[in-house]
Design a protein around this motif. Structure first.
Motif, short mmCIF file in Angstrom:
data_model
loop_
_atom_site.label_atom_id
_atom_site.label_comp_id
_atom_site.label_asym_id
_atom_site.label_seq_id
_atom_site.Cartn_x
_atom_site.Cartn_y
_atom_site.Cartn_z
N ASN A 480 10.67 -5.76 0.94
CA ASN A 480 11.03 -4.88 0.63
C ASN A 480 11.81 -5.53 -0.43
OD1 ASN A 480 13.07 -2.38 1.19
ND2 ASN A 480 14.14 -3.27 2.44
N GLU A 538 19.34 2.22 1.95
CA GLU A 538 18.59 1.06 1.75
C GLU A 538 19.82 0.57 2.15
OE1 GLU A 538 15.96 1.98 -1.15
OE2 GLU A 538 15.63 3.95 -0.62
N GLY A 542 16.35 -2.30 6.17
CA GLY A 542 15.21 -1.43 6.03
C GLY A 542 16.28 0.22 5.34
#
Length: 571
Positions: A480, A538, A542
């Motif tokens: 991520n 964000e 997450g």
């Protein structure tokens, strides 16, 4: 009544007393004596001199209105605003319409000079003739000038609500907007953390994440963001006092606490300041409109596991093996609910003693290999205490199984495709080898965030930890982009790897700062409404969304084990 006490009587009472005394004095004068005409001596005519003619006096009295106005002005000049207000109030009662128009500017001049305390005392008087809207507006104005913003806000909001047609309505709106900007320090948030005492280790870890967020947000928005740090010492009373201090210092919102969240929540709700507690208690936000929670919760974990199993992997049947204690029971029930919601089927549920080390009985029940022996079939012990038998497994833990002649002649048929075991890594290390021994192979092994522990990578359980699927709130090796950026920045700043607590504290502070930068956010109330508005944030943990009740929702990271390393599962 002494002469010294008269000066403490309000002016309007003195005026009333004076008029009453004059009336009664006149009514009690003795009647004039009767004079007989014959007894009056004759008047000898003579020349009339001008000096003998007495002047004619003007018998017209000064109107009470004029007296009251004059006295009010004298009181005001002396700085006795309290008595001046009462004098003007009586004058307003005596005035006609034209006089009232002349009187209003004088009253407003006085109100603008009168301390808010005097106006507030006057406003409690029942017989007020001065228009209430004037009194309330100028009370709000003076409270603002005295920097009593919280009180001024309440007074002006009431004025705006009650008198929308009044001439100062637009000025009150502008004043209230200025007060909101003053009360709402959009650049500043407070944090409640235990920085001394036995929980200081966790408080300092969370503070590291918050400090990184301040640094990043200041750079992003090119303005100096600030945090006001309060050490709660993990004490409930000190936590409540800290909430009040942060409110009085005009913090926009509060991050924390980690402990004593109920006490902090009650204080924050009463003051109307948004508070995001770092707690997994799902019912905490329900205690108030200004309360939120942001942490990893059991609900998040089972929902993430369920979505992946039934959605991404197409699993249909699962089993649950759990310790017979609060933690295990909680997760068992939550996971079962998720399975039902996803349209799956729970084909086996067994518990075990969390203090034991042998889990064979529970595992055999899951596989259908365990059949309790009726009492009348149990063998009698011999004189030495041994049980009689011919070698069959009549040992009190399991009986003959028509599906199995010998344990090694065939593999056990497993009905479930995944097995959920909510327990600590120390017990998981004991359970995993016993799964293989009882022929439970080739199924997904589902674990909570407790499984994400280095002990499950040790050589002694190599091979037994295959197909593990672990839900967690943070994974420092995730792909991520926000997680990568956060992990790199944290290591550069603090020289160590971040964990979940640092990441969630960082994201919570970032959420607040980024929301306050919205130009539509002008107060704590509008900040609260925005947080409840399903905005998407964000961050390192997450994608986070708060619902209208204040609970955070997020899809967690999923991790498996490959080559004795934790590896992210993309989902």
């Amino acid at each position: 009544m002494s002469i010294h006490s008269i000066r403490f009587i309000p002016f309007y009472i003195l005026v009333t007393l004076f008029l009453l005394m004059s009336f009664f004095s006149c009514s009690q004068l003795p009647p004039p004596k009767t004079v007989e005409r014959d007894s009056v001596p004759p008047v000898v005519p003579g020349p009339v001199m001008e000096k003998d003619v007495p002047p004619v006096e003007d018998e017209q009295q000064v109107p009470l209105y004029d007296i009251l106005v004059s006295e009010a002005q004298k009181f005001a000049a002396q700085g006795n605003y309290h008595e001046a207000l009462f004098a003007y109030n009586q004058a307003y009662a005596e005035a006609d319409d034209a006089q009232k128009d002349e009187l209003i500017p004088l009253i407003e001049t006085l109100l603008a000079q009168t301390p808010s305390q005097d106006i507030e005392i006057f406003s409690y008087f029942k017989q007020i003739h001065i228009p209430r809207e004037l009194i309330q507006y100028w009370l709000g104005w003076n409270l603002t000038l005295e920097n009593k913003y919280a009180e001024a806000k309440i007074v002006l909001e009431s004025y705006i609500d009650r008198f929308p047609e009044h001439q100062y309505y637009s000025q009150a709106l502008e004043l209230l907007e200025m007060i909101n900007d003053t009360l709402f320090g959009r650049d500043t948030i407070g944090c409640l953390l235990p920085l001394t005492g036995k929980y200081a280790f966790f408080g300092r870890r969370a503070l590291d994440g918050i400090q990184l967020a301040v640094q990043e947000m200041s750079k992003k928005y090119a303005r100096p963001f600030k945090i006001m740090i309060e050490d709660t010492r993990a004490d409930p009373d000190e936590t409540v006092r800290a909430v009040h201090r942060l409110y009085e210092k005009n913090a926009a919102a509060i991050v924390g606490p980690l402990l004593n969240v109920e006490q902090a929540g009650q204080a924050a709700e009463s003051l109307g300041i948004p508070l995001i507690a770092l707690t997994q208690k799902q019912d905490f936000p329900a205690q108030g409109d200004y309360l939120f929670s942001n942490f990893i919760t059991p609900q998040m974990q089972v929902q993430t596991l369920g979505s992946y199993l039934f959605g991404d992997r197409g699993i249909q049947k699962v089993a649950i093996l759990y310790p017979n204690e609060k933690y295990g029971k909680t997760y068992m029930n939550l996971f079962w609910d998720v399975v039902d919601a996803q349209g799956g089927e729970v084909v086996g549920v067994e518990s075990y003693d969390g203090t034991g080390t042998d889990f064979t009985a529970a595992l055999r029940k899951l596989t259908g290999e365990f059949y309790p022996i009726p009492e009348f079939l149990k063998p009698e012990p011999d004189s030495l205490g041994h049980e009689e038998g011919d070698g069959s497994p009549l040992d009190g833990t399991g009986g003959p199984n028509p599906r199995r002649d010998k344990e090694k002649e065939h593999e056990v048929e497993i009905e479930f495709q995944a097995l959920f075991i909510p327990d600590s890594p120390s017990r998981i290390k004991l359970i995993l080898p016993q799964l293989a021994f009882n022929d439970i192979k080739g199924v997904y092994l589902l674990g909570t965030n407790l499984w994400h522990h280095p002990s499950l990578l040790k050589r002694d359980i190599r091979g037994y930890n295959r197909n593990a699927i672990i839900a967690n709130g943070f994974f420092d090796q995730s792909e991520n982009p926000e997680t990568i950026r956060f992990t790199k920045s944290f290591e550069e700043l603090f020289g160590k790897k971040p964990q979940f607590l640092e990441a969630i504290a960082h994201d919570t502070a970032s959420i607040l700062f980024s929301t306050t930068m919205d130009t539509n956010i002008t107060s704590r109330e509008t900040l609260k409404d925005a947080l409840q508005g399903s905005r998407i944030y964000e961050g390192a943990t997450g994608v986070t969304v708060f619902d209208e009740n204040g609970n955070a929702h997020r899809r967690l990271f999923l991790v498996t084990i490959k080559n004795q390393e934790f590896v992210e599962i993309n989902h």
